[in-house]
Scaffold this motif. Sequence first.
Motif, PDB file in Angstrom:
ATOM      1  N   LEU A  82      -2.502  -4.087  10.117  1.00 46.91           N
ATOM      2  CA  LEU A  82      -2.400  -3.507   8.862  1.00 46.91           C
ATOM      3  C   LEU A  82      -2.429  -4.653   7.814  1.00 46.91           C
ATOM      4  CD1 LEU A  82      -1.419  -0.917   7.374  1.00 46.91           C
ATOM      5  CD2 LEU A  82       0.821  -1.522   7.621  1.00 46.91           C
ATOM      6  N   LEU A  83      -1.905  -5.656   8.210  1.00 48.14           N
ATOM      7  CA  LEU A  83      -1.946  -6.889   7.260  1.00 48.14           C
ATOM      8  C   LEU A  83      -3.343  -7.369   7.237  1.00 48.14           C
ATOM      9  CD1 LEU A  83       1.040  -9.217   7.941  1.00 48.14           C
ATOM     10  CD2 LEU A  83       0.760  -7.344   6.432  1.00 48.14           C
ATOM     11  N   SER A  84      -4.181  -7.486   8.374  1.00 50.28           N
ATOM     12  CA  SER A  84      -5.551  -7.783   8.450  1.00 50.28           C
ATOM     13  C   SER A  84      -6.526  -6.726   7.492  1.00 50.28           C
ATOM     14  CB  SER A  84      -6.265  -7.645   9.817  1.00 50.28           C
ATOM     15  OG  SER A  84      -5.555  -8.509  10.629  1.00 50.28           O
TER      16      SER A  84
ATOM     17  N   PRO B  71      10.912  -5.519   0.959  1.00 47.95           N
ATOM     18  CA  PRO B  71      10.329  -6.464   0.379  1.00 47.95           C
ATOM     19  C   PRO B  71       9.107  -7.244   1.081  1.00 47.95           C
ATOM     20  CG  PRO B  71      12.815  -6.892   0.300  1.00 47.95           C
ATOM     21  CD  PRO B  71      12.474  -5.605   1.203  1.00 47.95           C
ATOM     22  N   ILE B  72       9.106  -6.963   2.470  1.00 50.15           N
ATOM     23  CA  ILE B  72       7.879  -7.631   3.070  1.00 50.15           C
ATOM     24  C   ILE B  72       6.760  -6.820   3.051  1.00 50.15           C
ATOM     25  CG2 ILE B  72       8.326  -6.918   5.452  1.00 50.15           C
ATOM     26  CD1 ILE B  72       7.885  -9.850   6.476  1.00 50.15           C
ATOM     27  N   LEU B  73       6.882  -5.488   2.583  1.00 46.45           N
ATOM     28  CA  LEU B  73       5.709  -4.514   2.606  1.00 46.45           C
ATOM     29  C   LEU B  73       5.238  -4.568   1.039  1.00 46.45           C
ATOM     30  CD1 LEU B  73       6.701  -1.980   5.217  1.00 46.45           C
ATOM     31  CD2 LEU B  73       5.165  -3.903   5.599  1.00 46.45           C
ATOM     32  N   SER B  74       5.920  -5.081   0.052  1.00 45.73           N
ATOM     33  CA  SER B  74       5.548  -4.736  -1.445  1.00 45.73           C
ATOM     34  C   SER B  74       4.353  -5.257  -1.824  1.00 45.73           C
ATOM     35  CB  SER B  74       7.088  -5.495  -1.967  1.00 45.73           C
ATOM     36  OG  SER B  74       6.556  -6.886  -2.105  1.00 45.73           O
ATOM     37  N   GLY B  75       3.519  -6.033  -1.000  1.00 45.02           N
ATOM     38  CA  GLY B  75       2.207  -6.222  -1.500  1.00 45.02           C
ATOM     39  C   GLY B  75       1.307  -5.355  -1.083  1.00 45.02           C
ATOM     40  N   LEU B  76       1.458  -4.326  -0.247  1.00 43.63           N
ATOM     41  CA  LEU B  76       0.676  -3.125   0.124  1.00 43.63           C
ATOM     42  C   LEU B  76       0.555  -2.266  -0.883  1.00 43.63           C
ATOM     43  CD1 LEU B  76       2.103  -2.226   3.759  1.00 43.63           C
ATOM     44  CD2 LEU B  76      -0.105  -3.688   3.308  1.00 43.63           C
ATOM     45  N   PRO B  77      -0.978  -1.865  -0.880  1.00 44.44           N
ATOM     46  CA  PRO B  77      -1.075  -0.699  -2.151  1.00 44.44           C
ATOM     47  C   PRO B  77      -0.568   0.497  -1.450  1.00 44.44           C
ATOM     48  CG  PRO B  77      -3.031  -1.027  -0.616  1.00 44.44           C
ATOM     49  CD  PRO B  77      -2.186  -2.010  -0.242  1.00 44.44           C
ATOM     50  N   GLU B  78      -0.625   1.820  -2.138  1.00 46.03           N
ATOM     51  CA  GLU B  78      -0.039   3.001  -1.841  1.00 46.03           C
ATOM     52  C   GLU B  78      -0.637   3.489  -0.402  1.00 46.03           C
ATOM     53  OE1 GLU B  78       0.256   7.542  -3.563  1.00 46.03           O
ATOM     54  OE2 GLU B  78      -0.202   5.884  -5.212  1.00 46.03           O
ATOM     55  N   GLN B  79      -2.119   3.227  -0.325  1.00 47.92           N
ATOM     56  CA  GLN B  79      -2.638   3.834   0.921  1.00 47.92           C
ATOM     57  C   GLN B  79      -2.001   2.960   2.267  1.00 47.92           C
ATOM     58  OE1 GLN B  79      -4.403   6.325   1.723  1.00 47.92           O
ATOM     59  NE2 GLN B  79      -4.547   5.634   3.681  1.00 47.92           N
ATOM     60  N   GLY B  80      -1.705   1.741   1.855  1.00 45.81           N
ATOM     61  CA  GLY B  80      -1.125   0.780   2.912  1.00 45.81           C
ATOM     62  C   GLY B  80       0.271   1.259   3.347  1.00 45.81           C
ATOM     63  N   ILE B  81       0.878   1.690   2.439  1.00 45.45           N
ATOM     64  CA  ILE B  81       2.277   2.101   2.707  1.00 45.45           C
ATOM     65  C   ILE B  81       2.223   3.433   3.440  1.00 45.45           C
ATOM     66  CG2 ILE B  81       4.320   3.118   1.808  1.00 45.45           C
ATOM     67  CD1 ILE B  81       4.298   0.129   1.606  1.00 45.45           C
ATOM     68  N   ALA B  82       1.157   4.407   3.214  1.00 46.89           N
ATOM     69  CA  ALA B  82       1.058   5.859   3.828  1.00 46.89           C
ATOM     70  C   ALA B  82       0.624   5.173   5.401  1.00 46.89           C
ATOM     71  CB  ALA B  82      -0.161   6.407   3.392  1.00 46.89           C
ATOM     72  N   GLU B  83      -0.394   4.440   5.353  1.00 44.15           N
ATOM     73  CA  GLU B  83      -0.680   3.979   6.843  1.00 44.15           C
ATOM     74  C   GLU B  83       0.448   3.329   7.461  1.00 44.15           C
ATOM     75  OE1 GLU B  83      -4.259   1.767   7.055  1.00 44.15           O
ATOM     76  OE2 GLU B  83      -5.263   2.851   5.246  1.00 44.15           O
ATOM     77  N   ALA B  84       1.164   2.689   7.095  1.00 35.83           N
ATOM     78  CA  ALA B  84       2.533   2.202   7.597  1.00 35.83           C
ATOM     79  C   ALA B  84       3.486   3.150   7.997  1.00 35.83           C
ATOM     80  CB  ALA B  84       3.287   1.196   6.754  1.00 35.83           C
ATOM     81  N   VAL B  85       3.558   4.186   7.071  1.00 38.77           N
ATOM     82  CA  VAL B  85       4.315   5.392   7.578  1.00 38.77           C
ATOM     83  C   VAL B  85       3.912   6.015   8.861  1.00 38.77           C
ATOM     84  CG1 VAL B  85       5.238   7.528   6.691  1.00 38.77           C
ATOM     85  CG2 VAL B  85       5.278   5.768   5.182  1.00 38.77           C
ATOM     86  N   ALA B  86       2.308   6.174   8.953  1.00 43.34           N
ATOM     87  CA  ALA B  86       1.821   6.855  10.077  1.00 43.34           C
ATOM     88  C   ALA B  86       1.892   6.151  11.249  1.00 43.34           C
ATOM     89  CB  ALA B  86       0.354   6.843   9.907  1.00 43.34           C
TER      90      ALA B  86
ATOM     91  N   VAL C 150       7.101 -11.246  15.041  1.00 44.30           N
ATOM     92  CA  VAL C 150       6.082 -10.319  14.721  1.00 44.30           C
ATOM     93  C   VAL C 150       4.624 -10.769  14.221  1.00 44.30           C
ATOM     94  CG1 VAL C 150       6.852 -10.091  12.331  1.00 44.30           C
ATOM     95  CG2 VAL C 150       5.765  -8.106  13.639  1.00 44.30           C
ATOM     96  N   PHE C 151       4.795 -12.121  13.826  1.00 42.25           N
ATOM     97  CA  PHE C 151       3.546 -12.813  13.450  1.00 42.25           C
ATOM     98  C   PHE C 151       3.057 -13.719  14.396  1.00 42.25           C
ATOM     99  CE2 PHE C 151       5.960 -11.903   9.469  1.00 42.25           C
ATOM    100  CZ  PHE C 151       4.783 -11.211   8.658  1.00 42.25           C
ATOM    101  N   SER C 152       3.750 -13.939  15.568  1.00 47.42           N
ATOM    102  CA  SER C 152       3.253 -14.616  16.611  1.00 47.42           C
ATOM    103  C   SER C 152       3.029 -13.992  17.923  1.00 47.42           C
ATOM    104  CB  SER C 152       4.185 -15.835  16.640  1.00 47.42           C
ATOM    105  OG  SER C 152       4.545 -16.347  15.773  1.00 47.42           O
ATOM    106  N   PRO C 153       1.813 -13.261  18.248  1.00 42.12           N
ATOM    107  CA  PRO C 153       1.588 -12.629  19.306  1.00 42.12           C
ATOM    108  C   PRO C 153       1.926 -13.205  20.647  1.00 42.12           C
ATOM    109  CG  PRO C 153      -0.269 -12.205  17.575  1.00 42.12           C
ATOM    110  CD  PRO C 153       0.594 -13.422  17.210  1.00 42.12           C
ATOM    111  N   GLY C 154       2.382 -12.820  21.601  1.00 38.23           N
ATOM    112  CA  GLY C 154       2.940 -13.330  22.773  1.00 38.23           C
ATOM    113  C   GLY C 154       4.203 -14.236  22.882  1.00 38.23           C
ATOM    114  N   MET C 155       4.630 -14.547  21.753  1.00 35.30           N
ATOM    115  CA  MET C 155       5.968 -15.199  21.578  1.00 35.30           C
ATOM    116  C   MET C 155       7.086 -14.417  21.932  1.00 35.30           C
ATOM    117  SD  MET C 155       7.054 -17.505  18.490  1.00 35.30           S
ATOM    118  CE  MET C 155       8.743 -18.483  18.241  1.00 35.30           C
TER     119      MET C 155
END
Length: 230
Positions: free
Chosen positions: A115-117, A12-27, A85-90
């Motif tokens: 990836l989100l950026s 669910p939390i990755l469902s807003g990614l396009p197909e290319q974004g999922i491919a990059e997540a897999v990588a 994961v959304f709070s670097p250093g925490m």
Amino acid sequence: MIDVNKVLQECPILSGLPEQGIAEAVAIAKVRHFEEKALIYDKGDRHSALSVIAEGAVRINSVSATGQEATLMIFEAGTWFGDNVFSPGMARVYGATAHSNVTLIELLGDKFRQLLSKYPENYAVALDLLSRRLWSAISVIEDDALRGMEARIGRRLLLLAEYQRGQSLGDLPFSVRVTREHIANMMGMTRQGVHKVLKQFEQAGLLKLEYGRVTVLNPEVMDHYVRKLE
């Protein structure tokens, strides 16, 4: 063999990614395996990652200075966790333990944020899911303050089921991999008290009890029943 692409596509939390974004997540994904009861990470750990459960279940917990564990939530395959994961250093607010043999797909925090950026359209999805989890946490506090044992247990089972499904429950049966001991530990109750309430629910035709598992037969009916208890 885990199909990493399929698991991430359905998370669910990755469902807003396009197909290319999922491919990059897999990588950038790393597959990790843990045996039942193995420590995944401790509370206070500064390792940052989004973890997607491909197989098995994970227990989110907190452990006292004397070694006593309190179960806070149980996540099953298809769901995700990683409170920092959304709070670097925490530091991590909670620990995580393999509730069964588990396979995780891990996206390191810095790479996930990059990836989100690159695909900011996924932020709306992530924020919605985070706000839902915040609402759930507040509702648990409200339950503890205002409701009796039956209503608290019924609402917690529905919450566990909703977390696994990632959407409104509807009227289809849904199973939660949880024992009476886990529910008691999770809610600060005795096993005997939890068992009594669960048997009442079973006799009312609301759920089915099996070894290590509770099946809510009709979540909508359970929700209506619990609301009457309030």
